[in-house]
Write an enzyme that holds these catalytic residues in place. Structure first.
Site, mmCIF file in Angstrom:
data_model
loop_
_atom_site.group_PDB
_atom_site.id
_atom_site.type_symbol
_atom_site.label_atom_id
_atom_site.label_comp_id
_atom_site.label_asym_id
_atom_site.label_seq_id
_atom_site.Cartn_x
_atom_site.Cartn_y
_atom_site.Cartn_z
ATOM 1 N N GLU A 264 27.499 -83.897 -114.205
ATOM 2 C CA GLU A 264 26.661 -83.994 -115.402
ATOM 3 C C GLU A 264 27.544 -84.055 -116.637
ATOM 4 O O GLU A 264 28.501 -83.286 -116.762
ATOM 5 C CB GLU A 264 25.751 -82.766 -115.572
ATOM 6 C CG GLU A 264 24.611 -82.613 -114.607
ATOM 7 C CD GLU A 264 23.776 -81.371 -114.942
ATOM 8 O OE1 GLU A 264 23.869 -80.868 -116.085
ATOM 9 O OE2 GLU A 264 23.054 -80.887 -114.055
ATOM 10 N N GLU A 318 12.930 -84.951 -120.901
ATOM 11 C CA GLU A 318 12.031 -84.159 -120.051
ATOM 12 C C GLU A 318 11.319 -83.122 -120.908
ATOM 13 O O GLU A 318 11.910 -82.125 -121.318
ATOM 14 C CB GLU A 318 12.835 -83.503 -118.928
ATOM 15 C CG GLU A 318 13.524 -84.507 -118.002
ATOM 16 C CD GLU A 318 14.470 -83.845 -117.020
ATOM 17 O OE1 GLU A 318 13.987 -83.135 -116.118
ATOM 18 O OE2 GLU A 318 15.697 -84.028 -117.166
ATOM 19 N N LYS A 321 11.150 -79.014 -120.083
ATOM 20 C CA LYS A 321 12.320 -78.159 -119.861
ATOM 21 C C LYS A 321 12.291 -76.997 -120.842
ATOM 22 O O LYS A 321 12.017 -77.174 -122.032
ATOM 23 C CB LYS A 321 13.610 -78.964 -120.040
ATOM 24 C CG LYS A 321 13.855 -79.984 -118.949
ATOM 25 C CD LYS A 321 15.294 -80.488 -118.958
ATOM 26 C CE LYS A 321 16.228 -79.416 -118.422
ATOM 27 N NZ LYS A 321 17.617 -79.918 -118.274
ATOM 28 N N GLU A 327 17.495 -79.323 -125.021
ATOM 29 C CA GLU A 327 17.304 -79.402 -123.574
ATOM 30 C C GLU A 327 16.285 -80.475 -123.180
ATOM 31 O O GLU A 327 16.329 -80.995 -122.069
ATOM 32 C CB GLU A 327 16.849 -78.046 -123.017
ATOM 33 C CG GLU A 327 17.946 -77.002 -122.955
ATOM 34 C CD GLU A 327 19.053 -77.387 -121.976
ATOM 35 O OE1 GLU A 327 18.732 -77.804 -120.851
ATOM 36 O OE2 GLU A 327 20.232 -77.281 -122.355
#
Length: 408
Positions: A264, A318, A321, A327
């Protein structure tokens, strides 16, 4: 009809050269699904194939995703969650997990890695930490018994929190409290020839110390760099320094035969008021410059002959999250298929004047049939143009003409 075709071709000449290859540099993408507004996996499969993303990392073994990508030529890393580690010490349960989550899909979907747990050692649960290696060994044994160990490797991913020192890179070392776990894990990697994965985010270093950490240094922009006094090697970006710090930490534990890969890395396009640097401009710079590094097939200063292997975080924003705003804003794409920011010519191998709505069209149900029709058009008119016609561009224009409007 021929007149319409000629008009379309003349229009195409005025458009930018669209040669699709987003991230088509061997870079992977993290496909997280902590959201309630993502497109179905079948649409995601079409999207990723249309932009030539050929490596995907999941955080689970979602059967809908694996089925949707059947016969897609996309390589998958699938995940076994932290909550399931305790079960993998049981050979029967480990074998059953592989039989249920790998074997039904392996004939059509290219599963090349099982990620056993994620950032287990960076937590506080020492019991969970003790489950990690046995779980990795259990999954590996199951793969061997089922004849899959030569096509699927086993590993886990670590946060850089496990390092006690990361700069200069030559002084890289693991925290002493993790040594009892990491040392046998390294022996496992050495034995089965699997890589050591790290989640590395220079953004965190900048966010925590924006007055001390150079933004140019973390964004791969031109900067004076820094010299490692232990090796006299020059580093002009933080990510490569972090990778070499991990190599040094592994070497300090007696191993030089284990490759370090990035599972990542990324940069958020939006953040809270106390999250310095979380902007679309910086996110675009980070990923564009990273892609340029990959295009040049650069190794790190300490490992110049070993190309850096990276999975970018993440495919989509997203919205569910937890945590700070950042985030929920690491995605390259919004859930509707448009890009959050411009990846640039490196990411698109020459994309200029890119219309992000085209990406969503390419993943629409209309695309295959219209594209097939345009292949014939392409072949028929190549000689007239004396240059290659991009059939996807024709497809897009034909769709606009057929609907009498642009896609919105």
């Amino acid at each position: 009809m021929a007149t319409v075709f000629r008009a379309l071709l003349l229009l195409l000449i005025t458009l930018s050269d669209l040669s699709f290859g987003i991230l088509g540099l061997g870079i992977g993408i993290n496909y997280g699904q902590i959201a309630d507004n993502l497109p179905p996996p079948s649409r995601v499969s079409q999207l990723l194939q249309s932009v030539n993303i050929s490596r995907v990392k999941l955080y689970d073994a979602d059967p809908k995703v694996l089925s949707a990508f059947s016969n897609s030529n996309v390589d998958f890393i699938i995940g076994l969650g932290n909550d399931n580690l305790v079960n993998m010490n049981d050979p029967l349960k480990a074998r059953t997990w592989v039989q249920e989550n790998v074997q039904p899909y392996i004939s059509g979907t290219k599963i090349t890695c099982i990620l056993v747990g994620n950032e287990v050692l960076s937590g506080t649960d020492t019991q969970l930490m003790s489950y990690l290696l046995p779980a990795m060994q259990g999954v590996q044994s199951a793969l061997v018994s089922l004849g899959l160990s030569k096509q699927i490797y086993v590993t886990t991913a670590h946060s850089l929190v496990i390092l006690s020192s990361s700069f200069p890179p030559s002084s890289g070392a693991f925290k002493e409290e993790y040594a009892q776990y990491i040392k046998p894990i390294l022996s496992f990697h050495s034995q089965v020839k699997s890589p050591f994965l790290i989640n590395a985010y220079p953004y965190f270093a900048y966010k925590d110390n924006p007055n001390e950490v150079s933004l140019d240094y973390v964004l791969f922009k031109p900067n004076p760099g820094t010299i490692d006094p232990g090796t006299n090697l020059k580093y002009d970006n933080m990510l490569y320094a972090q990778i070499d710090a991990v190599y040094s930490a592994i070497k300090a534990m007696g191993h030089t035969d284990i490759q370090v890969r990035i599972s990542e890395t990324g940069w958020p396009s939006k953040g809270d008021s106390n999250e310095a640097g979380a902007t679309p401009e910086n996110a675009g710079l980070y990923n564009r410059n990273l892609l340029q590094k990959m295009l040049e097939k650069q190794g790190t200063p300490a490992k110049p002959s070993v190309p850096v292997d990276i999975y970018v975080f993440a495919l989509f924003n997203e919205n569910m999250k937890p945590g700070p705003t950042s985030e929920r804003n690491y995605g390259l794409f919004y859930p509707n298929g448009t890009m959050v920011y411009n990846i640039g010519s490196q990411g698109f191998q020459g994309f200029q004047g890119f219309d992000p709505r085209l990406v969503y069209f390419l993943s629409s149900p209309f695309a295959p049939s219209i594209h097939a029709m345009c292949l014939e058009l392409e072949n028929r008119h190549k000689e007239e143009r004396h240059e290659e016609i991009n059939s996807w561009s024709v497809s897009y224009i034909l769709l606009i003409v057929s609907r009498g409007r642009t896609l919105r």
